[in-house]
Design a protein around this motif. Structure first.
Motif, short mmCIF file in Angstrom:
data_model
loop_
_atom_site.label_atom_id
_atom_site.label_comp_id
_atom_site.label_asym_id
_atom_site.label_seq_id
_atom_site.Cartn_x
_atom_site.Cartn_y
_atom_site.Cartn_z
N PRO A 218 0.83 -1.21 0.00
CA PRO A 218 0.00 0.00 0.00
C PRO A 218 0.87 1.26 0.00
O PRO A 218 1.92 1.31 0.64
CB PRO A 218 -0.80 -0.13 1.30
N GLN B 177 0.64 5.77 -0.45
CA GLN B 177 -0.07 7.02 -0.70
C GLN B 177 0.53 7.69 -1.92
O GLN B 177 1.73 7.95 -1.95
CB GLN B 177 0.01 7.95 0.52
N PHE C 184 -4.73 6.61 -2.26
CA PHE C 184 -3.83 5.51 -1.95
C PHE C 184 -4.02 4.39 -2.96
O PHE C 184 -5.09 4.24 -3.54
CB PHE C 184 -4.13 4.94 -0.55
N THR C 185 -2.99 3.58 -3.13
CA THR C 185 -3.14 2.31 -3.82
C THR C 185 -3.15 1.20 -2.78
O THR C 185 -2.50 1.30 -1.74
CB THR C 185 -2.02 2.05 -4.84
N THR C 186 -3.91 0.14 -3.06
CA THR C 186 -3.94 -1.01 -2.16
C THR C 186 -2.61 -1.75 -2.14
O THR C 186 -2.36 -2.56 -1.25
CB THR C 186 -5.02 -2.01 -2.59
N GLY C 187 -1.76 -1.48 -3.14
CA GLY C 187 -0.60 -2.31 -3.35
C GLY C 187 -0.98 -3.57 -4.10
O GLY C 187 -2.15 -3.83 -4.40
N GLN D 255 -3.65 -3.91 -8.50
CA GLN D 255 -3.81 -2.90 -7.47
C GLN D 255 -5.09 -2.11 -7.73
O GLN D 255 -5.56 -2.02 -8.87
CB GLN D 255 -2.61 -1.95 -7.42
N ARG E 189 -9.00 -4.78 2.16
CA ARG E 189 -7.67 -4.16 2.11
C ARG E 189 -7.80 -2.63 2.19
O ARG E 189 -7.01 -1.98 2.89
CB ARG E 189 -6.94 -4.56 0.83
N ALA E 190 -8.77 -2.07 1.50
CA ALA E 190 -8.97 -0.62 1.54
C ALA E 190 -9.21 -0.15 2.96
O ALA E 190 -8.69 0.90 3.39
CB ALA E 190 -10.14 -0.23 0.63
N GLU F 7 -8.10 -1.52 5.58
CA GLU F 7 -6.84 -1.64 6.31
C GLU F 7 -5.89 -0.50 5.94
O GLU F 7 -5.16 0.01 6.79
CB GLU F 7 -6.18 -2.98 6.00
N VAL F 8 -5.90 -0.11 4.68
CA VAL F 8 -5.03 0.98 4.22
C VAL F 8 -5.42 2.30 4.88
O VAL F 8 -4.56 3.07 5.30
CB VAL F 8 -5.09 1.08 2.68
#
Length: 281
Positions: free
Chosen positions: A158, A160, A166-169, A178, A205-206, A208-209
């Motif tokens: 992840p 910013q 942000f990207t989730t990675g 991603q 995931r979002a 969590e980010v």
């Protein structure tokens, strides 16, 4: 307005067809723009414009299999994916009054050509950008980006990429993908290209980010075209458990999935497709 009140409002004019959903003082638009330009938001406002899709909200735009959206914040304009055809991408952007030169950053969700295909030609029009790609991408993509004069950044976890964006990675395995997470005043907006790793996993995931934020909207490709009704209903309940307030599935989500999401979410289902504008005011 009483918080939590939901109402639909249709406005027709010579220049635009607006579908508005007012929720607690916030207005989400799915908009087909013809003559008006996409406004630059102020303060903490965000606009997300679908510029490439195989579904259409605006009949003036050309459809083709693939996905691309422009995320406009007070500090940046980010192109997420580039569709499969650069000519259609650039034509649709022109009809929506979005100038390629105004794009500051590009994020590519995954390596499939219906999301990556328009990148090379777009960079011939505007190479003053940084392109965020999964680190798993083949070197040929990096070489193509640098040959155009643009810059790239490999993404693993992840990250910013701009204020509130942000990207989730990297997620999943085949293909690795991603997604975008946009932190707005009303909660998170999750934008997916194809959701190959699983749309519910991406939403988790979002969260969590960007923790401790509600999920205001999930939009883009959900990759559910071959999923059974039973699985779809289970997924929709997963969305409810995750607290997803509104949905706008398009691209590879599938007609049946869109129908079941609409039946469940009703007024909180927003039409997705080329020409849709989701604006938080």
């Amino acid at each position: 307005m009483t918080r939590g009140l939901v109402r639909f409002r249709f406005v027709r004019s010579a220049s635009a067809l607006l579908l508005g959903v007012a929720i607690g003082g916030t207005l989400f638009f799915a908009t087909a723009v013809k003559e008006e330009s996409v406004p630059v938001p102020a303060r903490d406002e965000v606009s997300i414009v679908t510029v490439f899709d195989n579904y259409a909200v605006n009949s003036e735009l050309t459809t083709r299999w693939g996905f691309a959206a422009v995320v406009v914040t007070p500090t940046s304009a980010i192109l997420f994916d580039t569709g499969s055809d650069s000519r259609i991408l650039l034509s649709n952007m022109a009809k929506l009054k979005i100038k390629p030169a105004d794009i500051h950053k590009i994020v590519i969700s995954h390596v499939h050509t219906d999301h990556l295909g328009g990148l090379k030609e777009f960079l011939k029009v505007n190479n003053n950008v940084e392109v965020y790609i999964p680190a798993s991408f083949p070197d040929s993509v990096r070489q193509s980006i640098t040959a155009s004069g643009a810059r790239y950044r490999n993404v693993t976890g992840p990250l910013q990429i701009d204020k509130g964006v942000f990207t989730t990675g990297e997620m999943g395995t085949s293909p690795i993908e991603q997604s975008l997470v946009v932190n707005t005043s009303q909660g998170l907006v999750v934008v997916t290209g194809c959701a190959h790793p699983g749309i519910a996993r991406i939403v988790k995931r979002a969260k969590e980010v960007v923790p401790n934020r509600p999920v205001a909207l999930v939009m883009g490709g959900f990759h559910l075209g071959a999923v059974s009704d039973q699985q779809l209903r289970g997924l929709i309940q997963d969305f409810r458990r995750l607290g997803v307030r509104r949905v706008a599935p398009s691209h590879c989500s599938g007609d049946r999935a869109r129908a079941l999401f609409q039946a469940e979410y009703q007024d909180d289902y927003l039409p997705g497709g080329a020409g849709a504008i989701f604006r938080l005011e």
